[in-house]
Enzyme design. Structure first.
Site, PDB file in Angstrom:
ATOM      1  N   HIS A  22     -54.082  10.575  18.769  1.00 34.18           N
ATOM      2  CA  HIS A  22     -53.729  10.105  17.424  1.00 34.18           C
ATOM      3  C   HIS A  22     -54.556   8.888  16.998  1.00 34.18           C
ATOM      4  O   HIS A  22     -54.546   8.513  15.833  1.00 34.18           O
ATOM      5  CB  HIS A  22     -52.243   9.752  17.402  1.00 34.18           C
ATOM      6  CG  HIS A  22     -51.493  10.251  16.203  1.00 34.18           C
ATOM      7  ND1 HIS A  22     -51.946  11.233  15.346  1.00 34.18           N
ATOM      8  CD2 HIS A  22     -50.259   9.910  15.732  1.00 34.18           C
ATOM      9  CE1 HIS A  22     -51.051  11.454  14.410  1.00 34.18           C
ATOM     10  NE2 HIS A  22     -50.026  10.663  14.612  1.00 34.18           N
ATOM     11  N   ASN A 115     -49.169  13.036   8.832  1.00 34.95           N
ATOM     12  CA  ASN A 115     -48.280  12.053   8.194  1.00 34.95           C
ATOM     13  C   ASN A 115     -49.013  10.807   7.713  1.00 34.95           C
ATOM     14  O   ASN A 115     -48.637  10.212   6.699  1.00 34.95           O
ATOM     15  CB  ASN A 115     -47.145  11.661   9.133  1.00 34.95           C
ATOM     16  CG  ASN A 115     -46.150  12.785   9.308  1.00 34.95           C
ATOM     17  OD1 ASN A 115     -45.990  13.631   8.431  1.00 34.95           O
ATOM     18  ND2 ASN A 115     -45.489  12.812  10.451  1.00 34.95           N
TER      19      ASN A 115
END
Length: 189
Positions: A22, A115
């Protein structure tokens, strides 16, 4: 100071997230900083950033510190403060829908399932900015998505990712020096 380009790498702050899937956006900012001899150490707008000139253009390298899902809070503050045109925001981030070792540059578009991008688009109320998506691959069957993106890479995959992070950095430089179409032709794949 008029900042003409904001290059934003997405990730999560804190040592426990270093080198996770991430955080490849942060890794790409680090690569750009190293290539251009920039210290990304200033703190403002809930971000760590550094400024430099590239081919006569003023550029700010940004790592939002709001955690991935709230990246838009930091980005909006920075964009409003520096009055950065939307088209001059370049976002680098991980993408599970792209194989490890691959890169996709897009001129604009939706957030997909990411997101961090969803937060940026929500806060800017615009998706007309370039993005550089760094492939991290899908989780293995029966593996949780959160565990996948917050996990690290094995040695072989880390080498592929390091190569693609360098290409991502070079693609951003190309976007700023020439244009996005040339960068897409050179680096998409």
């Amino acid at each position: 100071m008029d900042i003409l380009y904001a290059v934003i790498g997405l990730g999560n702050p804190g040592k426990k997230y270093n080198y996770t899937k991430h955080n490849v956006g942060f890794d790409a900012i680090d690569c750009l900083a190293q290539r251009n001899n920039v210290k990304v150490i200033k703190i403002k707008h809930q971000a760590i950033y550094g400024e430099f000139n590239l081919s006569g253009e003023k550029v700010i390298l940004v790592k939002p510190q709001t955690y991935m899902n709230n990246s838009g809070v930091s980005v909006k503050s920075l964009v409003e403060y520096y009055k950065i045109p939307i088209k001059n925001i370049i976002v680098l981030y991980d993408d599970i829908d792209i194989d490890i070792g691959s890169l996709r540059i897009r001129k604009k578009g939706s957030a997909g399932s990411h997101n961090g991008m969803r937060s940026i688009i929500y806060h800017l109320k615009d998706d007309n900015f370039p993005r550089v998506r760094i492939g991290i691959g899908k989780p293995q069957e029966n593996r949780d998505l959160v565990d996948h993106v917050l996990g690290g890479f094995n040695k072989e995959d880390r080498e592929k990712v390091d190569d693609i992070i360098l290409k991502a950095a070079k693609s951003v430089e190309e976007i700023i020096k020439t244009d996005i179409d040339k960068a897409m032709n050179m680096y998409n794949g």
